[in-house]
Design a protein around this motif. Structure first.
Motif, PDB file in Angstrom:
ATOM      1  N   GLU A 116      53.017 -25.687  67.940  1.00 28.53           N
ATOM      2  CA  GLU A 116      52.653 -25.120  69.238  1.00 28.53           C
ATOM      3  C   GLU A 116      51.898 -26.131  70.093  1.00 28.53           C
ATOM      4  OE1 GLU A 116      50.943 -21.364  68.437  1.00 28.53           O
ATOM      5  OE2 GLU A 116      50.668 -20.837  70.554  1.00 28.53           O
ATOM      6  N   ASN A 117      51.161 -26.988  69.407  1.00 24.31           N
ATOM      7  CA  ASN A 117      50.310 -27.962  70.107  1.00 24.31           C
ATOM      8  C   ASN A 117      50.903 -29.369  70.091  1.00 24.31           C
ATOM      9  OD1 ASN A 117      47.687 -27.689  71.414  1.00 24.31           O
ATOM     10  ND2 ASN A 117      47.062 -29.379  70.078  1.00 24.31           N
ATOM     11  N   TYR A 118      52.165 -29.456  69.700  1.00 25.38           N
ATOM     12  CA  TYR A 118      52.818 -30.753  69.489  1.00 25.38           C
ATOM     13  C   TYR A 118      52.722 -31.638  70.738  1.00 25.38           C
ATOM     14  CZ  TYR A 118      56.317 -34.018  67.658  1.00 25.38           C
ATOM     15  OH  TYR A 118      56.974 -35.137  67.194  1.00 25.38           O
ATOM     16  N   GLY A 119      52.211 -32.860  70.553  1.00 28.88           N
ATOM     17  CA  GLY A 119      52.080 -33.791  71.668  1.00 28.88           C
ATOM     18  C   GLY A 119      50.832 -33.606  72.505  1.00 28.88           C
ATOM     19  N   LEU A 178      51.005 -33.039  63.830  1.00 28.28           N
ATOM     20  CA  LEU A 178      52.231 -33.206  63.052  1.00 28.28           C
ATOM     21  C   LEU A 178      52.527 -34.697  62.909  1.00 28.28           C
ATOM     22  CD1 LEU A 178      54.947 -30.639  64.195  1.00 28.28           C
ATOM     23  CD2 LEU A 178      53.590 -30.637  62.107  1.00 28.28           C
ATOM     24  N   ALA A 179      52.976 -35.097  61.735  1.00 23.99           N
ATOM     25  CA  ALA A 179      53.287 -36.512  61.509  1.00 23.99           C
ATOM     26  C   ALA A 179      54.732 -36.829  61.842  1.00 23.99           C
ATOM     27  CB  ALA A 179      52.991 -36.890  60.066  1.00 23.99           C
ATOM     28  N   LYS A 180      55.534 -35.774  61.999  1.00 27.27           N
ATOM     29  CA  LYS A 180      56.929 -35.998  62.390  1.00 27.27           C
ATOM     30  C   LYS A 180      57.394 -34.880  63.302  1.00 27.27           C
ATOM     31  CE  LYS A 180      58.087 -36.709  58.114  1.00 27.27           C
ATOM     32  NZ  LYS A 180      58.886 -36.936  56.894  1.00 27.27           N
ATOM     33  N   SER A 181      58.536 -35.070  63.879  1.00 29.92           N
ATOM     34  CA  SER A 181      59.089 -34.074  64.795  1.00 29.92           C
ATOM     35  C   SER A 181      59.331 -32.744  64.086  1.00 29.92           C
ATOM     36  CB  SER A 181      60.391 -34.622  65.381  1.00 29.92           C
ATOM     37  OG  SER A 181      61.228 -33.576  65.796  1.00 29.92           O
ATOM     38  N   PRO A 182      59.134 -31.635  64.794  1.00 33.69           N
ATOM     39  CA  PRO A 182      59.313 -30.305  64.197  1.00 33.69           C
ATOM     40  C   PRO A 182      60.725 -30.042  63.681  1.00 33.69           C
ATOM     41  CG  PRO A 182      58.170 -30.142  66.281  1.00 33.69           C
ATOM     42  CD  PRO A 182      58.624 -31.556  66.153  1.00 33.69           C
ATOM     43  N   ASP A 183      61.691 -30.896  64.052  1.00 36.57           N
ATOM     44  CA  ASP A 183      62.995 -30.627  63.452  1.00 36.57           C
ATOM     45  C   ASP A 183      63.266 -31.517  62.247  1.00 36.57           C
ATOM     46  OD1 ASP A 183      64.166 -31.828  66.546  1.00 36.57           O
ATOM     47  OD2 ASP A 183      63.850 -33.034  64.759  1.00 36.57           O
ATOM     48  N   GLU A 184      62.221 -32.178  61.782  1.00 35.60           N
ATOM     49  CA  GLU A 184      62.368 -32.964  60.555  1.00 35.60           C
ATOM     50  C   GLU A 184      61.668 -32.304  59.368  1.00 35.60           C
ATOM     51  OE1 GLU A 184      62.586 -37.545  61.316  1.00 35.60           O
ATOM     52  OE2 GLU A 184      60.972 -36.731  62.550  1.00 35.60           O
ATOM     53  N   ILE A 185      61.070 -31.150  59.608  1.00 39.13           N
ATOM     54  CA  ILE A 185      60.403 -30.418  58.522  1.00 39.13           C
ATOM     55  C   ILE A 185      61.052 -29.042  58.412  1.00 39.13           C
ATOM     56  CG2 ILE A 185      58.207 -29.500  57.682  1.00 39.13           C
ATOM     57  CD1 ILE A 185      56.806 -31.548  59.512  1.00 39.13           C
ATOM     58  N   THR A 186      61.418 -28.651  57.189  1.00 39.98           N
ATOM     59  CA  THR A 186      62.029 -27.334  56.997  1.00 39.98           C
ATOM     60  C   THR A 186      61.114 -26.430  56.169  1.00 39.98           C
ATOM     61  OG1 THR A 186      63.158 -27.866  54.917  1.00 39.98           O
ATOM     62  CG2 THR A 186      64.332 -28.386  56.964  1.00 39.98           C
ATOM     63  N   MET A 187      61.298 -25.142  56.337  1.00 48.40           N
ATOM     64  CA  MET A 187      60.553 -24.179  55.528  1.00 48.40           C
ATOM     65  C   MET A 187      60.875 -24.386  54.044  1.00 48.40           C
ATOM     66  SD  MET A 187      60.571 -20.631  57.728  1.00 48.40           S
ATOM     67  CE  MET A 187      59.883 -19.717  56.341  1.00 48.40           C
ATOM     68  N   GLY A 188      62.114 -24.768  53.776  1.00 39.94           N
ATOM     69  CA  GLY A 188      62.508 -25.015  52.394  1.00 39.94           C
ATOM     70  C   GLY A 188      61.646 -26.086  51.739  1.00 39.94           C
ATOM     71  N   SER A 198      61.226 -26.355  64.271  1.00 36.30           N
ATOM     72  CA  SER A 198      61.568 -26.159  65.687  1.00 36.30           C
ATOM     73  C   SER A 198      62.519 -24.981  65.863  1.00 36.30           C
ATOM     74  CB  SER A 198      62.164 -27.435  66.289  1.00 36.30           C
ATOM     75  OG  SER A 198      63.205 -27.929  65.490  1.00 36.30           O
ATOM     76  N   ARG A 199      63.514 -24.875  64.984  1.00 39.59           N
ATOM     77  CA  ARG A 199      64.435 -23.749  65.103  1.00 39.59           C
ATOM     78  C   ARG A 199      63.752 -22.417  64.885  1.00 39.59           C
ATOM     79  NH1 ARG A 199      70.360 -24.742  62.577  1.00 39.59           N
ATOM     80  NH2 ARG A 199      69.632 -26.627  61.559  1.00 39.59           N
ATOM     81  N   VAL A 200      62.884 -22.366  63.900  1.00 34.73           N
ATOM     82  CA  VAL A 200      62.169 -21.111  63.643  1.00 34.73           C
ATOM     83  C   VAL A 200      61.218 -20.799  64.797  1.00 34.73           C
ATOM     84  CG1 VAL A 200      60.554 -19.921  62.101  1.00 34.73           C
ATOM     85  CG2 VAL A 200      62.343 -21.376  61.144  1.00 34.73           C
ATOM     86  N   ARG A 208      70.112 -21.821  51.428  1.00 36.65           N
ATOM     87  CA  ARG A 208      70.774 -22.200  52.671  1.00 36.65           C
ATOM     88  C   ARG A 208      69.921 -21.836  53.878  1.00 36.65           C
ATOM     89  NH1 ARG A 208      76.661 -20.055  54.388  1.00 36.65           N
ATOM     90  NH2 ARG A 208      75.501 -18.106  54.230  1.00 36.65           N
ATOM     91  N   LEU A 209      69.391 -20.620  53.831  1.00 40.39           N
ATOM     92  CA  LEU A 209      68.561 -20.156  54.943  1.00 40.39           C
ATOM     93  C   LEU A 209      67.329 -21.045  55.120  1.00 40.39           C
ATOM     94  CD1 LEU A 209      68.186 -17.959  57.040  1.00 40.39           C
ATOM     95  CD2 LEU A 209      67.050 -16.563  55.324  1.00 40.39           C
ATOM     96  N   MET A 210      66.633 -21.298  54.047  1.00 41.87           N
ATOM     97  CA  MET A 210      65.378 -22.043  54.134  1.00 41.87           C
ATOM     98  C   MET A 210      65.590 -23.510  54.517  1.00 41.87           C
ATOM     99  SD  MET A 210      62.868 -19.957  53.437  1.00 41.87           S
ATOM    100  CE  MET A 210      61.499 -20.378  52.380  1.00 41.87           C
ATOM    101  N   ASP A 211      66.703 -24.077  54.093  1.00 38.28           N
ATOM    102  CA  ASP A 211      66.938 -25.476  54.439  1.00 38.28           C
ATOM    103  C   ASP A 211      67.479 -25.635  55.855  1.00 38.28           C
ATOM    104  OD1 ASP A 211      65.975 -26.670  52.088  1.00 38.28           O
ATOM    105  OD2 ASP A 211      67.805 -26.129  51.020  1.00 38.28           O
ATOM    106  N   ASP A 212      67.997 -24.553  56.408  1.00 31.51           N
ATOM    107  CA  ASP A 212      68.384 -24.544  57.816  1.00 31.51           C
ATOM    108  C   ASP A 212      67.178 -24.339  58.727  1.00 31.51           C
ATOM    109  OD1 ASP A 212      71.010 -24.938  57.361  1.00 31.51           O
ATOM    110  OD2 ASP A 212      71.672 -22.903  57.856  1.00 31.51           O
ATOM    111  N   ALA A 213      66.118 -23.810  58.129  1.00 31.65           N
ATOM    112  CA  ALA A 213      64.977 -23.368  58.929  1.00 31.65           C
ATOM    113  C   ALA A 213      64.006 -24.505  59.238  1.00 31.65           C
ATOM    114  CB  ALA A 213      64.262 -22.222  58.216  1.00 31.65           C
ATOM    115  N   THR A 214      64.386 -25.368  60.173  1.00 30.28           N
ATOM    116  CA  THR A 214      63.432 -26.380  60.628  1.00 30.28           C
ATOM    117  C   THR A 214      62.329 -25.684  61.415  1.00 30.28           C
ATOM    118  OG1 THR A 214      64.588 -26.728  62.714  1.00 30.28           O
ATOM    119  CG2 THR A 214      65.253 -28.124  60.861  1.00 30.28           C
TER     120      THR A 214
END
Lengths: 154, 154
Positions: free
Chosen positions: B19-22, B67-77, B130-132, B122-128
DNA sequence: TATAATCACGACCAACTTGATCGGGATTCA
DNA sequence: TGAATCCCGATCAAGTTGGTCGTGATTATA
Protein backbone atom coordinates in the motif's frame (compact mmCIF):
# COMPACT_ATOMS: atom_id res chain seq x y z
CA UNK A 1 -6.75 -27.96 5.75
CA UNK A 2 -4.08 -30.08 7.30
CA UNK A 3 -5.07 -33.71 7.61
CA UNK A 4 -4.21 -35.13 11.05
CA UNK A 5 -3.13 -38.71 11.58
CA UNK A 6 -6.46 -39.33 13.21
CA UNK A 7 -8.40 -38.31 10.11
CA UNK A 8 -5.99 -40.22 7.94
CA UNK A 9 -6.33 -43.40 10.00
CA UNK A 10 -10.10 -43.01 10.25
CA UNK A 11 -10.38 -42.81 6.47
CA UNK A 12 -8.10 -45.78 5.94
CA UNK A 13 -10.25 -47.80 8.33
CA UNK A 14 -13.50 -46.69 6.73
CA UNK A 15 -12.36 -47.64 3.26
CA UNK A 16 -11.34 -51.04 4.56
CA UNK A 17 -14.88 -51.46 5.86
CA UNK A 18 -16.27 -50.26 2.52
CA UNK A 19 -14.21 -52.91 0.79
CA UNK A 20 -15.78 -55.53 3.04
CA UNK A 21 -19.26 -54.02 3.02
CA UNK A 22 -21.95 -56.70 3.50
CA UNK A 23 -19.44 -59.39 4.36
CA UNK A 24 -19.25 -59.38 8.15
CA UNK A 25 -17.12 -57.61 10.74
CA UNK A 26 -13.39 -56.95 10.65
CA UNK A 27 -11.42 -56.70 13.87
CA UNK A 28 -9.42 -53.69 14.95
CA UNK A 29 -6.33 -55.85 14.87
CA UNK A 30 -6.83 -56.71 11.24
CA UNK A 31 -7.71 -53.17 10.20
CA UNK A 32 -4.62 -51.95 12.00
CA UNK A 33 -2.37 -54.50 10.33
CA UNK A 34 -3.74 -53.98 6.85
CA UNK A 35 -3.41 -50.22 7.08
CA UNK A 36 -0.26 -49.83 9.13
CA UNK A 37 -1.97 -48.13 12.06
CA UNK A 38 -0.97 -48.50 15.76
CA UNK A 39 -3.57 -50.87 17.18
CA UNK A 40 -4.28 -49.14 20.48
CA UNK A 41 -4.58 -45.81 18.75
CA UNK A 42 -7.02 -47.19 16.22
CA UNK A 43 -9.14 -48.45 19.11
CA UNK A 44 -9.84 -44.88 20.17
CA UNK A 45 -10.69 -43.86 16.66
CA UNK A 46 -13.09 -46.73 16.04
CA UNK A 47 -14.94 -46.08 19.30
CA UNK A 48 -15.17 -42.43 18.33
CA UNK A 49 -16.62 -43.36 14.94
CA UNK A 50 -19.03 -45.72 16.62
CA UNK A 51 -20.42 -42.90 18.72
CA UNK A 52 -20.83 -40.93 15.48
CA UNK A 53 -22.87 -43.83 14.10
CA UNK A 54 -20.59 -44.35 11.14
CA UNK A 55 -19.64 -47.84 12.26
CA UNK A 56 -21.14 -50.59 14.42
CA UNK A 57 -19.27 -53.03 16.60
CA UNK A 58 -19.85 -56.69 17.24
CA UNK A 59 -18.38 -57.67 20.62
CA UNK A 60 -16.73 -60.90 21.68
CA UNK A 61 -14.65 -63.39 19.80
CA UNK A 62 -14.96 -63.12 15.99
CA UNK A 63 -16.30 -59.65 16.63
CA UNK A 64 -15.19 -56.49 14.93
CA UNK A 65 -16.59 -53.54 13.05
CA UNK A 66 -18.89 -52.99 10.10
CA UNK A 67 -20.19 -49.85 8.45
CA UNK A 68 -23.31 -48.59 10.18
CA UNK A 69 -24.66 -46.98 7.04
CA UNK A 70 -24.30 -47.18 3.31
CA UNK A 71 -20.99 -45.90 1.86
CA UNK A 72 -22.81 -43.14 0.05
CA UNK A 73 -24.15 -41.71 3.28
CA UNK A 74 -20.72 -40.86 4.69
CA UNK A 75 -18.51 -38.15 3.20
CA UNK A 76 -14.85 -37.34 3.66
CA UNK A 77 -15.97 -33.88 4.70
CA UNK A 78 -17.89 -35.25 7.67
CA UNK A 79 -14.96 -37.37 8.78
CA UNK A 80 -12.31 -34.67 8.48
CA UNK A 81 -14.52 -32.08 10.11
CA UNK A 82 -15.15 -34.41 13.02
CA UNK A 83 -11.52 -35.23 13.69
CA UNK A 84 -9.83 -32.00 12.63
CA UNK A 85 -12.56 -29.55 13.44
CA UNK A 86 -12.07 -27.14 10.59
CA UNK A 87 -11.61 -27.45 6.84
CA UNK A 88 -11.03 -23.77 6.15
CA UNK A 89 -7.43 -22.51 6.12
CA UNK A 90 -8.31 -19.78 8.63
CA UNK A 91 -11.28 -19.30 10.92
CA UNK A 92 -12.37 -15.94 9.47
CA UNK A 93 -13.53 -17.77 6.32
CA UNK A 94 -15.07 -20.72 8.14
CA UNK A 95 -18.82 -21.01 8.57
CA UNK A 96 -18.77 -23.89 11.04
CA UNK A 97 -15.91 -22.44 13.10
CA UNK A 98 -16.12 -18.77 12.23
CA UNK A 99 -14.30 -16.30 14.42
CA UNK A 100 -14.35 -12.58 13.83
CA UNK A 101 -11.13 -10.80 12.90
CA UNK A 102 -10.39 -7.12 13.40
CA UNK A 103 -9.04 -6.85 9.85
CA UNK A 104 -11.95 -8.46 8.10
CA UNK A 105 -13.12 -5.29 6.42
CA UNK A 106 -9.73 -4.35 5.03
CA UNK A 107 -7.98 -7.70 4.62
CA UNK A 108 -6.55 -8.00 1.13
CA UNK A 109 -6.08 -11.75 0.99
CA UNK A 110 -9.21 -13.00 2.70
CA UNK A 111 -10.74 -13.47 -0.72
CA UNK A 112 -8.06 -15.94 -1.73
CA UNK A 113 -8.55 -17.98 1.44
CA UNK A 114 -12.30 -17.92 0.90
CA UNK A 115 -11.77 -19.36 -2.55
CA UNK A 116 -9.74 -22.21 -1.07
CA UNK A 117 -12.39 -22.84 1.54
CA UNK A 118 -15.09 -23.05 -1.12
CA UNK A 119 -13.12 -25.45 -3.26
CA UNK A 120 -12.11 -27.76 -0.45
CA UNK A 121 -15.54 -27.74 1.10
CA UNK A 122 -17.29 -28.57 -2.13
CA UNK A 123 -14.85 -31.31 -2.98
CA UNK A 124 -14.95 -32.95 0.43
CA UNK A 125 -18.71 -32.84 0.75
CA UNK A 126 -19.07 -34.43 -2.68
CA UNK A 127 -16.66 -37.14 -1.67
CA UNK A 128 -18.87 -39.94 -0.37
CA UNK A 129 -17.01 -43.09 0.54
CA UNK A 130 -18.61 -44.93 -2.36
CA UNK A 131 -17.69 -42.32 -4.94
CA UNK A 132 -14.13 -42.09 -3.73
CA UNK A 133 -13.89 -45.86 -3.51
CA UNK A 134 -14.96 -46.33 -7.13
CA UNK A 135 -12.83 -43.43 -8.32
CA UNK A 136 -15.87 -41.46 -9.47
CA UNK A 137 -14.71 -38.25 -7.82
CA UNK A 138 -12.05 -37.17 -10.32
CA UNK A 139 -12.19 -33.46 -10.92
CA UNK A 140 -11.18 -30.89 -13.49
CA UNK A 141 -7.58 -30.64 -12.43
CA UNK A 142 -7.00 -34.32 -12.99
CA UNK A 143 -8.87 -34.97 -16.19
CA UNK A 144 -5.94 -34.12 -18.42
CA UNK A 145 -2.97 -35.46 -16.53
CA UNK A 146 -3.31 -37.39 -13.29
CA UNK A 147 0.09 -36.43 -11.94
CA UNK A 148 0.10 -32.86 -13.11
CA UNK A 149 1.95 -30.56 -10.78
CA UNK A 150 1.34 -26.86 -10.50
CA UNK A 151 3.47 -24.04 -9.32
CA UNK A 152 6.61 -24.55 -7.33
CA UNK A 153 5.48 -27.69 -5.55
CA UNK A 154 3.44 -27.84 -2.47
CA UNK B 1 -3.30 -25.94 4.42
CA UNK B 2 -3.78 -24.32 7.78
CA UNK B 3 -2.61 -20.74 7.86
CA UNK B 4 -0.56 -20.01 10.99
CA UNK B 5 -0.62 -16.65 12.75
CA UNK B 6 2.88 -16.07 11.47
CA UNK B 7 1.83 -16.39 7.83
CA UNK B 8 -1.23 -14.33 8.52
CA UNK B 9 0.74 -11.53 10.18
CA UNK B 10 3.44 -11.67 7.50
CA UNK B 11 0.85 -11.21 4.78
CA UNK B 12 -0.87 -8.36 6.62
CA UNK B 13 2.49 -6.63 6.97
CA UNK B 14 3.42 -7.19 3.35
CA UNK B 15 0.16 -5.75 2.06
CA UNK B 16 0.70 -2.71 4.27
CA UNK B 17 4.06 -2.25 2.58
CA UNK B 18 2.47 -2.75 -0.83
CA UNK B 19 0.00 0.00 0.00
CA UNK B 20 2.91 2.29 0.78
CA UNK B 21 5.14 1.09 -2.06
CA UNK B 22 7.50 3.84 -3.23
CA UNK B 23 6.66 6.15 -0.36
CA UNK B 24 9.32 5.47 2.27
CA UNK B 25 9.64 3.14 5.23
CA UNK B 26 7.00 2.20 7.80
CA UNK B 27 8.02 1.25 11.31
CA UNK B 28 7.23 -2.04 12.97
CA UNK B 29 5.24 -0.16 15.56
CA UNK B 30 2.99 1.36 12.95
CA UNK B 31 2.55 -1.87 10.99
CA UNK B 32 1.70 -3.61 14.25
CA UNK B 33 -0.87 -1.00 15.23
CA UNK B 34 -2.52 -0.79 11.84
CA UNK B 35 -2.86 -4.56 11.59
CA UNK B 36 -3.51 -5.54 15.18
CA UNK B 37 -0.33 -7.59 15.56
CA UNK B 38 1.74 -7.95 18.78
CA UNK B 39 4.72 -5.66 18.22
CA UNK B 40 7.48 -7.87 19.56
CA UNK B 41 6.16 -10.83 17.62
CA UNK B 42 6.05 -8.83 14.41
CA UNK B 43 9.71 -7.91 14.96
CA UNK B 44 10.70 -11.55 14.52
CA UNK B 45 8.59 -11.90 11.44
CA UNK B 46 9.98 -8.78 9.77
CA UNK B 47 13.56 -9.85 10.44
CA UNK B 48 12.74 -13.23 9.00
CA UNK B 49 11.30 -11.64 5.87
CA UNK B 50 14.33 -9.42 5.62
CA UNK B 51 16.60 -12.46 5.47
CA UNK B 52 14.37 -13.78 2.70
CA UNK B 53 14.95 -10.55 0.79
CA UNK B 54 11.26 -9.71 0.63
CA UNK B 55 11.70 -6.54 2.67
CA UNK B 56 14.51 -4.11 3.47
CA UNK B 57 15.05 -2.25 6.70
CA UNK B 58 16.18 1.30 7.35
CA UNK B 59 17.75 1.58 10.82
CA UNK B 60 17.67 4.43 13.29
CA UNK B 61 15.12 7.06 14.02
CA UNK B 62 12.52 7.46 11.26
CA UNK B 63 13.58 4.03 10.07
CA UNK B 64 11.32 1.16 9.21
CA UNK B 65 10.66 -1.30 6.43
CA UNK B 66 10.01 -1.18 2.70
CA UNK B 67 9.42 -3.89 0.13
CA UNK B 68 12.71 -5.16 -1.26
CA UNK B 69 11.18 -6.12 -4.59
CA UNK B 70 8.22 -5.30 -6.76
CA UNK B 71 4.83 -6.56 -5.51
CA UNK B 72 4.54 -8.81 -8.51
CA UNK B 73 7.70 -10.68 -7.61
CA UNK B 74 6.34 -12.01 -4.31
CA UNK B 75 3.56 -14.59 -4.14
CA UNK B 76 1.37 -15.74 -1.28
CA UNK B 77 2.63 -19.23 -2.04
CA UNK B 78 6.21 -18.24 -1.24
CA UNK B 79 5.21 -16.58 2.00
CA UNK B 80 3.00 -19.39 3.28
CA UNK B 81 5.51 -22.05 2.27
CA UNK B 82 8.22 -20.21 4.13
CA UNK B 83 6.32 -19.80 7.39
CA UNK B 84 4.17 -22.91 7.38
CA UNK B 85 6.42 -25.27 5.51
CA UNK B 86 3.82 -27.17 3.56
CA UNK B 87 0.78 -26.26 1.49
CA UNK B 88 -0.41 -29.78 0.82
CA UNK B 89 -2.94 -31.30 3.23
CA UNK B 90 -0.73 -34.36 3.75
CA UNK B 91 2.91 -34.99 3.00
CA UNK B 92 2.35 -37.95 0.67
CA UNK B 93 0.96 -35.54 -1.94
CA UNK B 94 3.55 -32.83 -1.36
CA UNK B 95 6.42 -32.34 -3.78
CA UNK B 96 8.41 -29.93 -1.64
CA UNK B 97 7.89 -31.94 1.57
CA UNK B 98 7.12 -35.36 0.19
CA UNK B 99 7.30 -38.30 2.56
CA UNK B 100 6.62 -41.85 1.50
CA UNK B 101 3.63 -43.70 2.96
CA UNK B 102 3.20 -47.43 3.20
CA UNK B 103 -0.33 -47.20 1.81
CA UNK B 104 0.46 -45.10 -1.20
CA UNK B 105 -0.23 -47.83 -3.71
CA UNK B 106 -3.60 -48.79 -2.29
CA UNK B 107 -4.83 -45.55 -0.70
CA UNK B 108 -8.34 -44.75 -1.89
CA UNK B 109 -8.46 -41.08 -0.99
CA UNK B 110 -4.99 -39.91 -1.95
CA UNK B 111 -6.45 -38.78 -5.25
CA UNK B 112 -8.80 -36.35 -3.52
CA UNK B 113 -5.99 -34.86 -1.45
CA UNK B 114 -3.86 -34.55 -4.56
CA UNK B 115 -6.62 -32.58 -6.18
CA UNK B 116 -6.69 -30.18 -3.24
CA UNK B 117 -2.94 -29.82 -3.38
CA UNK B 118 -3.06 -28.94 -7.05
CA UNK B 119 -5.77 -26.38 -6.61
CA UNK B 120 -4.21 -24.67 -3.61
CA UNK B 121 -0.75 -24.68 -5.12
CA UNK B 122 -1.89 -23.18 -8.39
CA UNK B 123 -3.97 -20.53 -6.69
CA UNK B 124 -1.28 -19.49 -4.23
CA UNK B 125 1.49 -19.36 -6.81
CA UNK B 126 -0.67 -17.20 -9.05
CA UNK B 127 -1.34 -14.89 -6.15
CA UNK B 128 1.31 -12.20 -6.43
CA UNK B 129 0.96 -9.39 -3.92
CA UNK B 130 0.04 -6.96 -6.69
CA UNK B 131 -2.66 -9.16 -8.17
CA UNK B 132 -4.20 -9.86 -4.80
CA UNK B 133 -3.92 -6.21 -3.80
CA UNK B 134 -5.81 -5.08 -6.90
CA UNK B 135 -8.33 -7.90 -6.62
CA UNK B 136 -7.28 -9.40 -9.94
CA UNK B 137 -7.09 -12.92 -8.55
CA UNK B 138 -10.79 -13.77 -8.46
CA UNK B 139 -11.43 -17.30 -9.60
CA UNK B 140 -14.19 -19.49 -10.92
CA UNK B 141 -15.86 -20.12 -7.60
CA UNK B 142 -16.31 -16.44 -6.97
CA UNK B 143 -17.38 -15.19 -10.37
CA UNK B 144 -21.06 -15.84 -9.84
CA UNK B 145 -21.57 -15.07 -6.19
CA UNK B 146 -18.83 -13.68 -3.98
CA UNK B 147 -20.22 -15.06 -0.77
CA UNK B 148 -21.35 -18.39 -2.10
CA UNK B 149 -21.05 -21.18 0.40
CA UNK B 150 -20.73 -24.82 -0.49
CA UNK B 151 -21.48 -27.98 1.37
CA UNK B 152 -22.13 -28.05 5.07
CA UNK B 153 -19.86 -25.22 5.95
CA UNK B 154 -16.17 -25.39 6.50
C1' DT C 1 -17.49 -74.05 31.61
C1' DA C 2 -12.80 -72.57 30.61
C1' DT C 3 -10.41 -69.90 27.41
C1' DA C 4 -9.11 -66.93 24.01
C1' DA C 5 -10.31 -63.25 21.18
C1' DT C 6 -12.52 -59.35 20.87
C1' DC C 7 -14.60 -54.58 21.99
C1' DA C 8 -14.88 -50.72 25.82
C1' DC C 9 -13.27 -47.09 28.69
C1' DG C 10 -10.51 -43.91 30.98
C1' DA C 11 -6.12 -42.42 32.57
C1' DC C 12 -1.76 -40.97 31.37
C1' DC C 13 2.13 -38.96 28.92
C1' DA C 14 6.29 -37.27 26.05
C1' DA C 15 7.43 -34.40 22.38
C1' DC C 16 6.38 -30.84 19.48
C1' DT C 17 4.31 -26.57 17.89
C1' DT C 18 2.40 -22.17 18.47
C1' DG C 19 2.41 -17.70 19.67
C1' DA C 20 4.28 -15.20 21.86
C1' DT C 21 7.44 -12.02 25.73
C1' DC C 22 11.73 -9.97 27.32
C1' DG C 23 16.25 -7.62 27.92
C1' DG C 24 19.49 -5.29 26.03
C1' DG C 25 22.54 -3.85 22.15
C1' DA C 26 23.44 -1.15 17.59
C1' DT C 27 22.11 2.60 14.46
C1' DT C 28 20.53 7.00 13.03
C1' DC C 29 18.41 11.69 13.04
C1' DA C 30 17.50 16.15 15.24
C1' DT D 1 22.68 13.70 24.03
C1' DG D 2 18.44 11.48 23.58
C1' DA D 3 14.68 9.46 21.39
C1' DA D 4 13.16 6.34 18.07
C1' DT D 5 14.16 2.73 15.63
C1' DC D 6 16.07 -1.93 14.03
C1' DC D 7 18.56 -6.24 15.73
C1' DC D 8 19.37 -10.61 18.16
C1' DG D 9 19.02 -14.37 21.15
C1' DA D 10 16.94 -16.46 25.12
C1' DT D 11 13.01 -18.01 27.24
C1' DC D 12 8.49 -19.82 27.99
C1' DA D 13 3.35 -21.19 28.86
C1' DA D 14 -0.30 -23.53 26.90
C1' DG D 15 -2.22 -26.42 23.75
C1' DT D 16 -2.05 -30.16 20.33
C1' DT D 17 -0.56 -34.49 18.52
C1' DG D 18 0.05 -39.04 18.55
C1' DG D 19 0.21 -42.08 20.96
C1' DT D 20 0.56 -46.14 25.35
C1' DC D 21 -1.34 -48.77 29.16
C1' DG D 22 -4.26 -51.42 32.45
C1' DT D 23 -8.25 -53.47 33.05
C1' DG D 24 -13.11 -54.71 32.30
C1' DA D 25 -17.05 -56.62 29.70
C1' DT D 26 -18.73 -59.63 26.00
C1' DT D 27 -19.02 -63.63 23.14
C1' DA D 28 -17.96 -68.03 20.20
C1' DT D 29 -16.16 -72.35 20.50
C1' DA D 30 -13.75 -76.47 22.21
Amino acid sequence: MKLSRKSDYALRALFTLVENYGRGPISIREIAERNDIPRRFLEQIMLDMKSRKWVESIAGRDGGFILAKSPDEITMGQVVRHFDGILAPISCVSTSHYEPCSQEGVCRFRRVLLDIRNYVSRLMDDATLSRVFTGAIVRREEVFSPDMVYGEGI
